[in-house]
Design an enzyme around this catalytic site. Structure first.
Site, PDB file in Angstrom:
ATOM      1  N   GLU A   1      46.866  56.850   1.738  1.00  0.00           N
ATOM      2  CA  GLU A   1      45.966  57.612   0.857  1.00  0.00           C
ATOM      3  C   GLU A   1      45.162  58.680   1.578  1.00  0.00           C
ATOM      4  OE1 GLU A   1      43.984  54.158  -0.569  1.00  0.00           O
ATOM      5  OE2 GLU A   1      45.313  53.934  -2.297  1.00  0.00           O
TER       6      GLU A   1
ATOM      7  N   TRP B   1      48.405  47.862  -7.114  1.00  0.00           N
ATOM      8  CA  TRP B   1      49.776  47.568  -6.688  1.00  0.00           C
ATOM      9  C   TRP B   1      49.809  46.405  -5.698  1.00  0.00           C
ATOM     10  CZ3 TRP B   1      52.269  49.679  -1.837  1.00  0.00           C
ATOM     11  CH2 TRP B   1      51.315  50.036  -0.879  1.00  0.00           C
ATOM     12  N   ASP B   2      48.651  46.071  -5.143  1.00  0.00           N
ATOM     13  CA  ASP B   2      48.538  44.940  -4.216  1.00  0.00           C
ATOM     14  C   ASP B   2      49.244  43.718  -4.790  1.00  0.00           C
ATOM     15  OD1 ASP B   2      46.451  46.840  -3.953  1.00  0.00           O
ATOM     16  OD2 ASP B   2      45.191  45.447  -2.854  1.00  0.00           O
TER      17      ASP B   2
HETATM   18  O1  IFM Z   1      45.556  49.246  -3.265  1.00  0.00           O
HETATM   19  C1  IFM Z   1      44.823  49.383  -2.107  1.00  0.00           C
HETATM   20  C2  IFM Z   1      45.153  50.719  -1.507  1.00  0.00           C
HETATM   21  O2  IFM Z   1      46.502  50.809  -1.190  1.00  0.00           O
HETATM   22  C3  IFM Z   1      44.329  50.943  -0.260  1.00  0.00           C
HETATM   23  N1  IFM Z   1      42.939  50.844  -0.540  1.00  0.00           N
HETATM   24  C4  IFM Z   1      42.561  49.568  -1.128  1.00  0.00           C
HETATM   25  C5  IFM Z   1      43.351  49.282  -2.386  1.00  0.00           C
HETATM   26  C6  IFM Z   1      42.976  47.904  -2.939  1.00  0.00           C
HETATM   27  O3  IFM Z   1      43.299  46.899  -2.018  1.00  0.00           O
END
Ligand code: IFM
Length: 690
Positions: free
Chosen positions: A423, A281-282
């Site tokens: 997360e 989603w980045d």
């Molecule tokens: O997409 C991100 C997530 O939100 C947090 N951990 C790293 C991922 C990749 O950058």
């Protein structure tokens, strides 16, 4: 290290900085990313040339992108130890050079990854001895080896990947100036982009050799000049910030797919195989918005990439028993989710830990719809819907309807068992960010399908024939109207991040860190230290408030920023920019500046997490790079975009005497100029890049 205007320079050689410098001195063009390692380096120093969208899996290991054989590989015998070293990156022209002195000689080189011909790398090399140059096919892999060598000569290597049998051809053409110096042209083609990659690579390398270094370099420079004309942000009064922002944009541009809508920008850009070279989603939340306003054609490619990978998202939804499109947490070329159910290894037991990144982050589908809506709203390009975006949007809405529960007792829809951006708290109910984004996704789907039906009835009919959604529209409407979206508490103004969050242990970040037993232990997952506390991994409610600015009062924004900020660990590089933007808006310029510099320097300082559990996560951070632009433009310049157009609510940090940049909005270019005394938006005719 020195940073000067458009140049980044490291003086002196430090063996323990080799991996970081590989990231810092990256070159790339969206087709490939070339790590900034020295020509004599190999896999042990993490030399790498990653090909965007070419993946391979070794049975039993993680699927990851493929590094091409290294056509820059050059050594000189008998040089001895390094006595001095200078490495330079010219951001304006995207060129890396080095001057290294050894006990018995010296090496100088310059290289660029052509922005004009995506298959081409060019290098100038000279040494005091006699250089030996070739192609090193023994490449760095995290979960390799990924290919077999099918053909090899002095100036050509053709390999074939193990899983899908993709041919990767590297051909070189060397133009010796004398016995110490040469120009080298390295061309890379794969069977994904050409029927005869070997012949195409050979022709490309020879063509470049015939044209010469100056000529191919001039074409490359002209492309970068156009890129900067569109996207540069001038900051006066703060050279550190100026450099950091330009550097961030530089890193982001290296991975931008200008050539194709079949690839996107992975979470570590093209800096290596970390995070499986996957698209998260980045891209939609932190990168696409930059391109939407500066280079809409790139944003369009990023959006249509999701259309081309829709099949994988449909399969994922079906796998979990849902309808529609459940986009991957870690998407690869078909939209397949590369994330396993055991994505982190517990540092204490060495056992794989059950994580729910893959199964519960339903917000990814909503993030994609959000980016599509912003793209359409800001560019006015409705054609993207008939080209596939309408199908993406509809399938996402369908997925959310099938995921939600209707609670009869509460007379509302709820989203249970989800993981939001934070997360560290998995499998929660009614994550505020997720619920608000899902509502927006449903509304967007309804709006887009309505417009499509009215304006492009043929396209609507074709869509209806393909995925027949008409019968579901009323259901989505009903769900949007009755979906529970957590609201600010009337007394405190606080929005609870998810059901029950406020009842968790309210320990401080410092206290939490005192409980740490291993520097790499993961704070989330089953037993993670943060899971029973209020400590969050990254911006969640604060990110949401940035996205739906008009729905919350300044007081609510301030209350939530102040509440969540000390409780955020920023364990993800995506976090800082959300806090920067909101801090600027609520009148905390010092905090905004601190978070801006955090996001803008992440790839310069190398001060980001390098491990999660035993998992290496180093590399570049394109989301944070995009976040630097977002913080500057939406935060400090205070750009606001509504149906009425553009306006500014600036909040410049101390010492900034001017900000100036262009944005493209609905087909026109606007020059934005902000000083402490005035803020001006001026329409410039035509598009900046043309
Ligand atoms: O997409 C991100 C997530 O939100 C947090 N951990 C790293 C991922 C990749 O950058």
């Amino acid at each position: 290290m020195t940073k000067q205007d458009w140049q980044y320079r490291v003086d002196g050689f430090a063996a323990d900085e080799i991996a970081l410098n590989g990231n810092r001195f990256m070159l790339g063009n969206g087709y490939m990313g070339l790590r900034g390692t020295l020509e004599e380096f190999g896999k042990d120093q993490l030399a790498g040339c990653m090909l965007n969208g070419v993946y391979d899996q070794v049975p039993g290991k993680w699927r990851e992108p493929v590094n091409a054989p290294n056509g820059l590989f050059t050594t000189v015998d008998g040089l001895g130890a390094i006595t001095s070293h200078e490495q330079l990156l010219d951001l304006r022209r995207a060129r890396m050079s080095r001057k290294t002195r050894y006990e018995n000689g010296a090496v100088e080189s310059e290289r660029f990854v052509s922005q004009a011909d995506m298959h081409l790398i060019a290098m100038r090399y000279s040494a005091t001895g006699v250089p030996k140059t070739g192609i090193d096919a023994d490449v760095w892999d995290i979960n390799g080896p990924h290919f077999q060598i099918r053909q090899r000569s002095e100036d050509t290597v053709v390999v074939e990947t193990n899983e899908l049998g993709i041919a990767v051809a590297v051909a070189t053409a060397t133009d010796w100036i004398d016995e110490h110096s040469f120009y080298k042209y390295i061309a890379i083609y794969t069977s994904l982009d050409n029927e005869d990659p070997q012949a195409a690579a050979r022709a490309c390398a020879e063509r470049a050799k015939a044209a010469g270094y100056q000529a191919v370099g001039a074409e490359h420079d002209a492309c970068w000049e156009r890129i900067w004309r569109r996207s540069d942000v001038v900051i006066e009064g703060d050279p550190e910030a100026q450099f950091a922002l330009r550097y961030s944009l530089y890193q982001l541009h290296l991975a931008a797919p200008r050539h194709s809508d079949r690839v996107s920008i992975p979470a570590r850009a093209l800096s290596g195989q970390v995070y499986k070279g996957a698209v998260f989603w980045d891209t939609e939340m932190f990168m696409t918005p930059v391109f939407t306003l500066t280079e809409p054609a790139v944003a369009r490619n990023l959006i249509l990439y999701r259309y081309h990978t829709l099949e994988g998202a449909r399969e994922k939804a079906a796998e979990y028993g849902y309808r529609g499109a459940f986009f991957a947490w870690e998407g690869q070329e078909r939209g397949n989710d590369a994330c396993t159910h055991f994505n982190v290894t517990d540092v204490f037991t060495g056992r794989p830990m059950r994580t729910y990144f893959r199964d519960k982050q339903i917000h990814i589908s909503a993030d994609i719809v959000y980016a599509i809506k912003q793209y359409y709203m800001q560019t006015g390009d409705f054609s993207v819907f008939a080209d596939g975006a309408a199908e993406v949007v509809a399938e996402c809405a369908r997925f959310f309807y099938s995921y939600a529960y209707y609670k009869r007792d509460k007379q509302r829809f709820e989203l249970l068992d989800v993981t939001g951006p934070d997360e560290y708290h998995e499998r929660v109910a009614n994550n505020a960010y997720t619920n608000r984004m899902v509502k927006a996704a449903l509304d967007t789907a309804l709006e887009v399908l309505d417009l499509l039906k009215a304006n492009q009835p043929d396209a609507y009919a074709a869509l209806e024939q393909k995925i027949s959604v008409e019968a579901e529209l009323d259901l989505w409407r009903e769900m949007s109207a009755e979906l529970y979206v957590p609201q600010p508490d009337p007394a405190t103004g606080l929005i609870e991040q998810f059901d029950g969050y406020m009842k968790l242990e309210d320990c401080s970040l410092a206290e939490l860190k005192e409980r740490v037993l291993d520097p790499n232990e993961y704070f989330g997952g089953g037993n993670g230290l943060a899971t029973t506390t209020k400590i969050l991994k990254q911006a969640d409610v604060v990110l949401m408030m940035n996205l739906f600015k008009d729905e919350y009062s300044k007081a609510v924004k301030a209350a939530n920023w102040e509440y969540y900020e000390p409780r955020t660990e920023h364990g993800s590089s995506l976090s800082a920019c959300a806090y920067a933007m909101m801090a600027a808006e609520i009148g905390k310029p010092d905090w905004a500046y601190t978070y801006f510099m955090k996001t803008a320097t992440v790839d310069l300082t190398g001060k980001s997490k390098q491990y999660v559990g035993t998992l290496y996560i180093g590399g570049t951070h394109p989301a944070a790079n995009g976040g630097a632009w977002l913080s500057a433009v939406f935060g400090f310049a205070g750009l606001r975009i509504g149906e009425q157009g553009l306006r500014l609510e600036p909040s410049l940090p101390a010492g900034w005497t001017r900000m100036a940049f262009n944005v493209e909005f609905r087909g026109e270019t606007y020059a934005i100029d902000v000083t402490p005394d005035q803020a001006r938006i001026q329409k410039i005719s035509g598009k900046t890049g043309e």
